[in-house]
Each structure stands twice: as structure tokens, then as C-alpha cells.
Design a protein around this motif. Structure first.
Motif, PDB file in Angstrom:
ATOM      1  N   ILE A   1       1.083  -1.048  -0.008  1.00  0.00           N
ATOM      2  CA  ILE A   1      -0.081  -0.170   0.074  1.00  0.00           C
ATOM      3  C   ILE A   1       0.895   1.128   0.081  1.00  0.00           C
ATOM      4  O   ILE A   1       1.616   1.573   0.928  1.00  0.00           O
ATOM      5  CB  ILE A   1      -0.945   0.012   1.281  1.00  0.00           C
ATOM      6  N   ASN A   2       0.785   2.034  -1.043  1.00  0.00           N
ATOM      7  CA  ASN A   2       1.556   3.245  -1.236  1.00  0.00           C
ATOM      8  C   ASN A   2       0.869   4.336  -0.818  1.00  0.00           C
ATOM      9  O   ASN A   2      -0.362   4.458  -1.318  1.00  0.00           O
ATOM     10  CB  ASN A   2       2.342   3.441  -2.598  1.00  0.00           C
ATOM     11  N   ILE A   3       1.309   5.147  -0.106  1.00  0.00           N
ATOM     12  CA  ILE A   3       0.584   6.439   0.457  1.00  0.00           C
ATOM     13  C   ILE A   3       0.964   7.576  -0.360  1.00  0.00           C
ATOM     14  O   ILE A   3       2.066   8.096  -0.498  1.00  0.00           O
ATOM     15  CB  ILE A   3       0.614   6.723   1.994  1.00  0.00           C
ATOM     16  N   GLY A   4      -0.054   7.997  -1.401  1.00  0.00           N
ATOM     17  CA  GLY A   4       0.021   9.061  -2.263  1.00  0.00           C
ATOM     18  C   GLY A   4      -0.393  10.325  -1.475  1.00  0.00           C
ATOM     19  O   GLY A   4      -0.256  10.565  -0.425  1.00  0.00           O
ATOM     20  N   SER A   5      -1.288  11.051  -2.433  1.00  0.00           N
ATOM     21  CA  SER A   5      -1.955  12.173  -1.724  1.00  0.00           C
ATOM     22  C   SER A   5      -2.932  12.631  -2.838  1.00  0.00           C
ATOM     23  O   SER A   5      -2.946  12.420  -3.613  1.00  0.00           O
ATOM     24  CB  SER A   5      -0.816  13.304  -1.674  1.00  0.00           C
ATOM     25  N   MET A   6      -3.793  13.552  -2.459  1.00  0.00           N
ATOM     26  CA  MET A   6      -4.683  14.382  -3.341  1.00  0.00           C
ATOM     27  C   MET A   6      -3.788  15.242  -4.214  1.00  0.00           C
ATOM     28  O   MET A   6      -4.184  15.451  -5.304  1.00  0.00           O
ATOM     29  CB  MET A   6      -5.733  15.274  -2.500  1.00  0.00           C
ATOM     30  N   MET A   7      -2.348  15.663  -3.695  1.00  0.00           N
ATOM     31  CA  MET A   7      -1.457  16.317  -4.578  1.00  0.00           C
ATOM     32  C   MET A   7      -0.829  15.316  -5.719  1.00  0.00           C
ATOM     33  O   MET A   7      -0.238  15.787  -6.554  1.00  0.00           O
ATOM     34  CB  MET A   7      -0.073  16.592  -3.925  1.00  0.00           C
ATOM     35  N   SER A   8      -1.523  13.861  -5.716  1.00  0.00           N
ATOM     36  CA  SER A   8      -1.044  13.351  -6.856  1.00  0.00           C
ATOM     37  C   SER A   8      -2.047  13.520  -7.948  1.00  0.00           C
ATOM     38  O   SER A   8      -1.913  13.270  -9.235  1.00  0.00           O
ATOM     39  CB  SER A   8      -1.433  11.639  -6.482  1.00  0.00           C
ATOM     40  N   ILE A   9      -3.139  14.172  -7.640  1.00  0.00           N
ATOM     41  CA  ILE A   9      -4.288  14.755  -8.472  1.00  0.00           C
ATOM     42  C   ILE A   9      -4.261  16.131  -8.950  1.00  0.00           C
ATOM     43  O   ILE A   9      -4.055  16.427 -10.196  1.00  0.00           O
ATOM     44  CB  ILE A   9      -5.554  14.439  -8.120  1.00  0.00           C
ATOM     45  N   PHE A  10      -3.944  17.142  -7.847  1.00  0.00           N
ATOM     46  CA  PHE A  10      -4.090  18.443  -8.059  1.00  0.00           C
ATOM     47  C   PHE A  10      -2.420  18.882  -7.873  1.00  0.00           C
ATOM     48  O   PHE A  10      -1.455  18.439  -7.490  1.00  0.00           O
ATOM     49  CB  PHE A  10      -4.581  19.309  -6.868  1.00  0.00           C
ATOM     50  N   GLY A  11      -2.263  20.163  -8.531  1.00  0.00           N
ATOM     51  CA  GLY A  11      -0.978  20.986  -8.479  1.00  0.00           C
ATOM     52  C   GLY A  11      -0.996  21.604  -7.032  1.00  0.00           C
ATOM     53  O   GLY A  11      -1.956  21.958  -6.415  1.00  0.00           O
ATOM     54  N   ALA A  12      -0.017  22.162  -6.538  1.00  0.00           N
ATOM     55  CA  ALA A  12       0.247  23.060  -5.432  1.00  0.00           C
ATOM     56  C   ALA A  12       1.187  24.198  -5.706  1.00  0.00           C
ATOM     57  O   ALA A  12       2.369  23.519  -5.830  1.00  0.00           O
ATOM     58  CB  ALA A  12       0.365  22.258  -4.232  1.00  0.00           C
TER      59      ALA A  12
END
Length: 255
Positions: free
Chosen positions: A141-152
Motif C-alpha cells: 500500500i503506497n501512500i500518495g496524496s490528493m496532490m497526486s491529482i492536483f498541483g500546489a
């Protein structure tokens, strides 16, 4: 317990499992019956986490490791396998960030974030592979982020590393499917943790904007991610691989 989600007899290693969502997932795995190994650098925090896991009935222990270092990672997995006799579940959760725009980000800061968030997942997955294969299969299980989808604008290295997590997940899932190893990612949204404390203090109005946008109307708590981790670690997800599941209270689907 519904047997599809029963982790009795399974051994899980959680990087960065001594706090925040890492500890939340570790506690979920422990409640489902897994023996949990906490891998982190802060020995004091890890000791407290182990006590919390033992209180749930898990024969847990902690191992100190720098998961961005190849030698340290090999030692970590060799010792974990030697002490437990097997490894069934790996949660690649270790992470950090540097909140600066691209033009202000130093190269060493870029490398620090990429090595901690992305290179560590590669190193740990590679080191775990022979142990998972020897067990007849397993779960990563790899923990990404909503920043995998959005830029910041204020987190370019973090966003790049977490986007990389999704592609690493897909590639690893394809590579190791013949070994009965399922690899998936979780994309957490805004959770109240030590890591996001800095964002809330540095970005005025962030807490209120997130609360207003999330369909759930609140920030996540570490316990909110436990169920998804148990699902992806258990037999219930044996036909699920290469996917990325947002756990964000509906933040990513809100306009």
C-alpha cells in the motif's frame, strides 16, 4: 470477524507508522489481527506507537531505519523477516514536505522530499518483494496524496513525488502480479496531523477553505484511513491492483 478482512497471522510493516495517518493505519491493521512493525527514525515516538498497538492485542515492535537509504532499508527488511519469519503487508507511508514555490526551492530540498516520499517507496518495495513472494503473495500500500491529482504552488516537490507514487504503484502492480502481490495506493486528503500543522499555520484560511469544500464538512482524522488500509491489506482486495483510492471526505470531487 468477516474473514475477508481478517489479518490474523499476517505481518505488516508500516514506514512512518509512529504518528499521524501512519499510526492510524497501523492501528487499523492491528485491530484486524496483524502483527505490526513500526519503521521510523524517532525512537521515542515509535516506542509510544508500539505501546498503543500492543494495547490493541498486536505483538508489535519498532525498528529504526532511514527508508531513503538503500543499506538501511536492506537491514530493516532482513531484521523484520528474521524476527517474524515472514512478511505479508508493506505500507509505504514515510513522507515529508517543504513548502516553497518552485523558484525558491533549493536542489537539496527537492532531493530530500523526493527521496523521503518516492525513492523510499521504491527501495522498500524492492526489499520487500522476495519476502512477500516467499509468503505466497502479499500486499503493498503506497501512500500518495490528493496532490497526486492536483498541483500546489507551494509544494512542487511534494506534488511531484506523490504523482510519482501513483505511477510507481501501477508499474509495480504489473510487474509483480505473477507473484500474487497486489499493489495499490491511497490518496489522503486533508488530515489533521503534524505534517499539516505547518500548512495550517503558513496558509491563512486553509482550515476553513478545506472544511467548506470537503463534502464531509470536516478535516480527516487518522482513524478515517484505517478501513481503506485494512481493505487493501486483506483478502477482500485480492482482485484489486494498480489503483489509487482517494480518502478525502469528497474534497477531490467538489468544485
Amino acid at each position: 470477524m468477516f474473514t475477508l478482512f481478517d489479518l490474523t497471522g499476517k505481518v505488516a510493516l508500516v514506514t512512518g507508522g509512529n504518528g499521524g495517518i501512519g499510526l492510524g493505519m497501523a492501528q487499523g491493521l492491528a485491530k484486524a489481527g496483524a502483527r505490526v512493525i513500526v519503521a521510523a527514525r524517532n525512537a521515542q515516538k515509535s516506542a509510544a506507537a508500539v505501546e498503543a498497538l500492543k494495547a490493541l492485542g498486536s505483538d508489535s515492535f519498532a525498528l529504526e531505519a532511514d527508508v531513503s537509504d538503500e543499506v538501511s532499508v536492506k537491514k530493516l527488511f532482513d531484521e523484520a523477516a528474521a524476527r517474524c519469519g515472514r512478511l505479508d503487508i508493506l505500507v509505504n507511508n514515510a513522507g515529508t514536505t517543504v513548502r516553497k514555490p518552485v523558484d525558491q526551492l533549493a536542489l537539496d530540498e527537492w532531493h530530500k522530499v523526493m527521496d523521503t516520499n518516492l525513492t523510499s517507496a521504491f527501495l522498500c518495495s524492492r526489499a520487500a518483494h522476495p519476502h512477500l513472494k516467499a509468503a505466497g503473495g502479499g500486499k503493498i500500500i503506497n501512500i500518495g496524496s490528493m496532490m497526486s491529482i492536483f498541483g500546489a504552488a507551494y509544494a512542487p516537490a511534494y506534488a511531484a513525488s506523490k504523482a510519482g507514487i501513483v505511477q510507481l504503484t501501477k508499474s509495480t502492480a504489473l510487474s509483480w502480479a505473477p507473484d500474487n502481490i497486489q499493489v495499490n495506493a491511497i490518496l489522503p486528503g486533508w488530515f489533521e496531523t503534524e505534517l499539516t500543522d505547518g500548512a495550517r499555520s503558513q496558509v491563512p484560511g486553509l482550515y476553513e477553505r478545506v472544511t467548506a469544500r470537503a463534502a464531509a464538512g470536516r478535516w480527516g482524522q487518522p482513524a478515517d484511513i484505517a478501513g481503506t488500509a485494512v481493505f487493501l491489506a486483506s483478502a477482500a482486495s485480492d482482485y484489486v491492483t494498480g489503483t489509487a483510492i482517494p480518502v478525502d471526505g469528497g474534497f477531490s470531487i467538489s468544485g
